[in-house]
Design an enzyme around this catalytic site. Structure first.
Site, PDB file in Angstrom:
ATOM      1  N   HIS A  92      -7.789  -5.666  -0.182  1.00 51.92           N
ATOM      2  CA  HIS A  92      -6.572  -4.967   0.218  1.00 51.92           C
ATOM      3  C   HIS A  92      -5.963  -5.656   1.441  1.00 51.92           C
ATOM      4  CE1 HIS A  92      -4.008  -1.494  -0.119  1.00 51.92           C
ATOM      5  NE2 HIS A  92      -4.269  -1.044   1.089  1.00 51.92           N
ATOM      6  N   GLU A 116      -8.939  -4.737  -4.424  1.00 45.50           N
ATOM      7  CA  GLU A 116      -8.333  -3.957  -3.355  1.00 45.50           C
ATOM      8  C   GLU A 116      -9.367  -3.209  -2.492  1.00 45.50           C
ATOM      9  OE1 GLU A 116      -5.125  -3.730  -2.608  1.00 45.50           O
ATOM     10  OE2 GLU A 116      -4.024  -4.397  -4.392  1.00 45.50           O
ATOM     11  N   SER A 142       0.852  -1.193   0.000  1.00 42.97           N
ATOM     12  CA  SER A 142       0.000   0.000   0.000  1.00 42.97           C
ATOM     13  C   SER A 142       0.889   1.245   0.000  1.00 42.97           C
ATOM     14  CB  SER A 142      -0.962  -0.048   1.188  1.00 42.97           C
ATOM     15  OG  SER A 142      -2.025   0.867   1.026  1.00 42.97           O
TER      16      SER A 142
END
Length: 535
Positions: free
Chosen positions: A457, A353, A228
């Site tokens: 995610h 995600e 991320s």
């Protein structure tokens, strides 16, 4: 006798509350860094039955927690460039995680990332199977340096998921680093150095270069990795000429590049100062309690229906900024110009995600036309029908699912393809006689979580670290996530860190192949074809 993280002592200290008392000196291990001696603790490394990584592996490793690489960024140093930690006398206990830049409860997060109070927030954690310098002429073990995510305003290197135990088992020294977050790390201040969080990364990586051999690592084989915002961090570093000597491989999971425009960064800083009734200077912001700056930052960056569009279109307001000094231009432009072309890169994303952003509204959204939601999220009119055709399988699962896939594509999956394109342009621009360009490998993480029903995610992080037995796993992955997939993915990561090749074909051309991590995994030509209508 109890001990405090970062204190010096001349005799072994007892374990902290909640841990058993050490059996004696044999439980400890000491290493000399350039700033002074540190004391860590031995731990066992457990090899699971059926482990695919092969070989005997290390049976134990040592953890050195909370080693300061810089002076505490407080007082006059709060908005300054990081200052290397001055030497100490005696032995520094490195037995507990040191303070984190993240303050208080970060709220609902998918990765357990605890906050640790205190001032000495610029520190590293070193996990090593061989805490001794290699013999004369030896090269030491390959090194993984992990930069945590959290949107550049949250996250913690003290997460149990980031423990290097499994990498140690497979012969990789692992380091997790901290850095200043949010406005303290990245906010514009008229008379302060820019990109203070980036400068923290650089100083931490310099610490690794200067000290990791003492922990059994090879400073000539350092791979930086992150997820991320951490993935964005390692791509930012890959595109920085000033950072090229600090690492030799890059592994970017779900990279969120910031590349904040200087005008936007300055406008944000001035607005925050105005809201606080302070001058936009070091003195002005320094006169505000830390809690007040955090409160204003949270108000200015809170994600909601009115701000989602600007985040999608403009990116995050706090993060690495194009300052013309450290970061000379947008990362993709740097890569296309050939910066970092000699450094191998693995990157990719999970399939969905941000689909979880619509999880709570899924029932309401089933009555909303898919075209209406996609247009509201920024879908160009001429690409709507081609996109729905290319993603018919996802669209069949409802409006929430196709909306989440579109968000994931815009923010992560198209970005990965643009990095591949930029790297190819950088290789093509190399002059005759220039150093050879290194490979770029692409992946997709597609295994659907048993908790969410899709690959959300953060889902790939515990597979990368091979820590499916860690805490808080079921809310992310559901019960019994596939250990065989973790074995395979983690083994590929170990191979890349050790050799610069993860073991599948490199990504080339407008329809690159990628490794698809699923059960079973596979190499798929044109693996990101469903993103095509957005390119």
């Amino acid at each position: 006798m109890s001990h405090t993280p970062g204190t010096e002592s001349s005799a072994p200290a007892a374990a902290s509350s909640g841990e058993r008392e050490p059996d004696g000196p044999a439980e400890f291990v000491e290493v000399d860094t350039l700033a002074g001696r540190v004391r860590g603790r031995w731990r066992p490394t457990v090899r699971r039955a059926g482990d695919a990584s092969g070989g005997g592996g290390a049976e134990r490793s040592a953890a050195f927690l909370g080693i300061p690489f810089a002076e505490p960024p407080v007082g006059e140093l709060r908005f300054a460039a990081p200052v290397p930690k001055s030497p100490w006398t005696g032995t520094l206990d490195a037995l507990e995680f040191a303070p984190t830049a993240q303050r208080g409860d970060p709220g609902v997060t998918l990765i357990p990332e605890p906050s640790v109070p205190g001032e000495s927030t610029l520190n590293v954690n070193v996990f090593t199977p061989s805490p001794t310098a290699p013999a004369s002429g030896g090269s030491g073990l390959p090194v993984l340096v992990w930069i945590h995510g959290g949107g550049y305003f949250a996250g913690s290197p003290a997460s149990p998921w980031y423990d290097g135990r499994s990498f140690n088992r497979d012969g990789v020294v692992t380091v997790t680093i901290s850095y200043r977050l949010g406005f303290d790390g990245f906010g514009w201040i008229a008379d302060a150095p820019s990109n203070r969080g980036v400068r923290d990364w650089l100083l931490a990586l310099e610490w690794v270069q200067r000290n990791i051999a003492a922990f059994g690592g090879d400073p000539g084989r350092v791979t930086i990795a992150g997820q991320s915002a951490g993935g964005g961090a390692v791509l930012t570093l890959l595109g920085m000429p000033a950072a090229q000597h600090l690492f030799h491989g890059v592994y970017a999971l779900s990279a969120a590049l910031a590349d904040v425009a200087p005008a936007r960064s300055e406008a944000f800083g001035r607005a925050l100062a105005a809201e606080a009734g302070a001058e936009p200077t070091r003195a002005g912001f320094g006169g505000l309690p830390e809690e007040r700056v955090l409160e204003l930052q949270k108000q200015a960056t809170e994600l909601g229906p009115d701000t989602l569009g600007s985040i999608i279109d403009e990116g995050l307001p706090l993060g690495p900024t194009i300052d013309g000094e450290l970061i000379e231009r947008p990362t993709l432009e740097s890569l296309a110009a050939g910066v970092g072309r000699g450094i191998p890169l693995v990157l990719g994303a999970t399939d969905d995600e941000f689909t979880m952003a619509f999880a709570e509204a899924e029932k309401k959204l089933r009555w909303v036309p898919k075209s209406l939601l996609l247009k509201k999220l920024g879908m160009p009119k001429d690409r709507l029908k081609p996109y729905l055709r290319a993603n018919a399988d996802v669209a069949a699962k409802g409006t929430a699912r196709i909306g989440g896939r579109f968000l994931s594509d815009r923010m992560f999956r198209t970005a990965a393809l643009r990095v591949v394109e930029a790297r190819e342009a950088g290789a093509a621009s190399a002059s005759a006689g220039a150093d050879a360009s290194a490979g770029t490998w692409l992946y997709r993480f597609s295994w659907p979580s048993g908790a969410f029903g899709f690959a959300e995610h953060c889902l790939d992080v515990p597979f990368f670290f091979d820590c499916l037995d860690g805490p808080a796993m079921e809310p992310l992955a559901g019960p019994n996530p596939p250990q065989a997939l973790a074995d395979e993915l983690h083994t590929a990561a170990v191979a890349f860190i050790g050799t610069g090749d993860p073991g599948w074909p490199t990504a080339h051309g407008p329809a690159p192949a990628a490794k698809v991590w699923d059960v079973p995994s596979r190499v798929q030509p044109d693996a990101y074809a469903s993103v095509g209508p957005l390119r």
